[in-house]
Motif scaffolding. Structure first.
Motif, mmCIF file in Angstrom:
data_model
loop_
_atom_site.group_PDB
_atom_site.id
_atom_site.type_symbol
_atom_site.label_atom_id
_atom_site.label_comp_id
_atom_site.label_asym_id
_atom_site.label_seq_id
_atom_site.Cartn_x
_atom_site.Cartn_y
_atom_site.Cartn_z
ATOM 1 N N GLY A 154 3.293 5.825 -3.106
ATOM 2 C CA GLY A 154 3.925 7.044 -2.632
ATOM 3 C C GLY A 154 5.438 6.976 -2.714
ATOM 4 O O GLY A 154 6.103 7.989 -2.998
ATOM 5 N N TYR A 155 6.005 5.814 -2.485
ATOM 6 C CA TYR A 155 7.458 5.654 -2.512
ATOM 7 C C TYR A 155 8.030 5.941 -3.898
ATOM 8 O O TYR A 155 9.103 6.545 -4.020
ATOM 9 C CB TYR A 155 7.823 4.233 -2.076
ATOM 10 N N LEU A 156 7.335 5.546 -4.953
ATOM 11 C CA LEU A 156 7.863 5.676 -6.314
ATOM 12 C C LEU A 156 7.903 7.121 -6.816
ATOM 13 O O LEU A 156 8.605 7.425 -7.777
ATOM 14 C CB LEU A 156 7.043 4.803 -7.275
ATOM 15 N N GLN A 157 7.158 8.013 -6.201
ATOM 16 C CA GLN A 157 7.228 9.452 -6.486
ATOM 17 C C GLN A 157 6.967 9.832 -7.943
ATOM 18 O O GLN A 157 7.364 10.889 -8.399
ATOM 19 C CB GLN A 157 8.610 10.002 -6.096
ATOM 20 N N ASN A 158 6.340 8.973 -8.655
ATOM 21 C CA ASN A 158 6.018 9.253 -10.056
ATOM 22 C C ASN A 158 4.704 8.543 -10.343
ATOM 23 O O ASN A 158 4.672 7.331 -10.545
ATOM 24 C CB ASN A 158 7.140 8.728 -10.973
ATOM 25 N N ASN A 159 3.621 9.317 -10.352
ATOM 26 C CA ASN A 159 2.289 8.726 -10.422
ATOM 27 C C ASN A 159 2.100 7.836 -11.651
ATOM 28 O O ASN A 159 1.522 6.751 -11.565
ATOM 29 C CB ASN A 159 1.220 9.815 -10.410
ATOM 30 N N THR A 160 2.587 8.313 -12.791
ATOM 31 C CA THR A 160 2.420 7.551 -14.030
ATOM 32 C C THR A 160 3.153 6.226 -13.958
ATOM 33 O O THR A 160 2.615 5.159 -14.276
ATOM 34 C CB THR A 160 2.936 8.349 -15.238
ATOM 35 N N LYS A 171 0.821 -1.217 0.000
ATOM 36 C CA LYS A 171 0.000 0.000 0.000
ATOM 37 C C LYS A 171 0.855 1.267 0.000
ATOM 38 O O LYS A 171 0.373 2.342 -0.362
ATOM 39 C CB LYS A 171 -0.947 0.005 1.199
ATOM 40 N N ASP A 172 2.123 1.149 0.406
ATOM 41 C CA ASP A 172 3.010 2.317 0.454
ATOM 42 C C ASP A 172 3.867 2.468 -0.799
ATOM 43 O O ASP A 172 4.632 3.429 -0.922
ATOM 44 C CB ASP A 172 3.936 2.228 1.677
ATOM 45 N N TRP A 173 3.774 1.531 -1.730
ATOM 46 C CA TRP A 173 4.633 1.573 -2.916
ATOM 47 C C TRP A 173 4.323 2.784 -3.790
ATOM 48 O O TRP A 173 5.228 3.389 -4.367
ATOM 49 C CB TRP A 173 4.478 0.294 -3.727
ATOM 50 N N ALA A 199 4.253 4.753 -11.197
ATOM 51 C CA ALA A 199 3.692 3.968 -10.101
ATOM 52 C C ALA A 199 2.467 3.185 -10.575
ATOM 53 O O ALA A 199 2.330 1.990 -10.278
ATOM 54 C CB ALA A 199 3.331 4.876 -8.940
ATOM 55 N N ASP A 200 1.587 3.850 -11.308
ATOM 56 C CA ASP A 200 0.401 3.168 -11.846
ATOM 57 C C ASP A 200 0.807 2.000 -12.740
ATOM 58 O O ASP A 200 0.228 0.909 -12.663
ATOM 59 C CB ASP A 200 -0.454 4.150 -12.652
ATOM 60 N N ALA A 201 1.810 2.239 -13.584
ATOM 61 C CA ALA A 201 2.239 1.211 -14.534
ATOM 62 C C ALA A 201 2.867 0.018 -13.819
ATOM 63 O O ALA A 201 2.589 -1.141 -14.159
ATOM 64 C CB ALA A 201 3.233 1.811 -15.530
ATOM 65 N N ILE A 202 3.733 0.283 -12.828
ATOM 66 C CA ILE A 202 4.394 -0.799 -12.096
ATOM 67 C C ILE A 202 3.374 -1.611 -11.296
ATOM 68 O O ILE A 202 3.383 -2.843 -11.312
ATOM 69 C CB ILE A 202 5.496 -0.246 -11.171
ATOM 70 N N VAL A 249 1.870 -5.852 -9.201
ATOM 71 C CA VAL A 249 1.039 -6.131 -8.032
ATOM 72 C C VAL A 249 -0.231 -6.882 -8.394
ATOM 73 O O VAL A 249 -0.616 -7.847 -7.717
ATOM 74 C CB VAL A 249 0.690 -4.817 -7.297
ATOM 75 N N HIS A 250 -0.859 -6.471 -9.473
ATOM 76 C CA HIS A 250 -2.161 -7.047 -9.797
ATOM 77 C C HIS A 250 -2.065 -8.450 -10.393
ATOM 78 O O HIS A 250 -3.088 -9.093 -10.621
ATOM 79 C CB HIS A 250 -2.915 -6.109 -10.750
#
Length: 252
Positions: free
Chosen positions: A209-215, A205-207, A217-220, A225-226
């Motif tokens: 925010g940690y990645l600091q790049n919304n685009t 759940k904290d990943w 982060a969504d892709a990763i 995760v999914h």
């Protein structure tokens, strides 16, 4: 034709496994009871086993796995850790690799995340898969160097050829937006083609925010995760426990 001539020919062909089996057949008279076909099959099977073990040894070395003794059978299933043994047994059949699925292992420092990931990696190698282990900070530094030296394309090819990639210690150090992008490109290259195990102290759940790049982060999260099996280890670090055991062993 004498035995020395045959052994010399086997040496020329470098059939080491077959040679060992042939020498056994010479020394053990019980083989005389077997038919020619049975003895021949024994020689061929011995060579096959030798080559298989040689391949395992080579792939284990190339994998860079630090704990080559890590074994699924030795995982600590203490109640406090809340590790579902049925999940581990299911993963041990390596179908997650055949189906190009991922694994995420989370827990506090010292709870055995790396051990489980390497135990699965060692089992995968025994089953014939190509595996590579690296820490995420090491990988990100390697990417930076490859970009500076113009070898980045080769690096992507390197990481794409492993059927299982173990990324240890995700989230243990600060990450820049460039780092997040670089990590995504490694993951994207492997997406739906191979499998990745990620270990992290950070809860999933904290990943974001940690990645600091919304685009990114969504892709990763979408690619990893999914489509992942999740192992969430509870409890405190095991290191004091094993440190005490080692001290008692040394004292004795």
């Amino acid at each position: 034709m004498n035995q020395t001539t045959i052994i010399n020919k086997i040496n020329d062909l470098r059939y080491d496994g077959l040679k060992q089996a042939y020498l056994r057949q010479i020394e053990d008279i019980s083989y005389n009871k077997l038919s020619f076909e049975e003895r021949l099959y024994n020689l061929l099977e011995s060579q096959e086993i030798f080559l298989h073990n040689k391949k395992i040894s080579m792939n284990l070395k190339l994998s860079k796995i630090k704990d080559k003794q890590a074994a699924i059978e030795d995982i600590d299933y203490s109640i406090k850790r809340k590790i579902d043994i049925s999940v581990i047994k299911d993963l041990a059949n390596m179908n997650f690799i055949r189906n190009h699925q991922n694994i995420i292992i989370t827990g506090k420092t010292g709870t055995g995340k790396s051990y489980i990931s390497q135990a699965l990696g060692n089992r995968a190698i025994i089953d014939g898969f190509r595996v590579y282990y690296t820490r995420v900070p090491t990988l990100l530094e390697e990417i930076k160097i490859s970009r500076a030296t113009g070898t980045y394309t080769n690096l992507l090819k390197k990481y794409s050829r492993f059927e299982l990639l173990i990324l240890d210690d995700f989230g243990t150090s600060t990450i820049t937006t460039d780092d997040a992008t670089n990590l995504f490109e490694i993951i994207e290259t492997r997406n739906q083609l191979s499998s990745t195990i990620i270990t992290s102290q950070l809860p999933v759940k904290d990943w974001y925010g940690y990645l600091q790049n919304n685009t990114v982060a969504d892709a990763i999260l979408d690619r990893v995760v999914h489509s992942s099996h999740r192992i969430e280890i509870e409890g405190d670090s095991l290191r004091p426990k094993y440190s005490n055991l080692n001290q008692k062993f040394e004292d004795n």
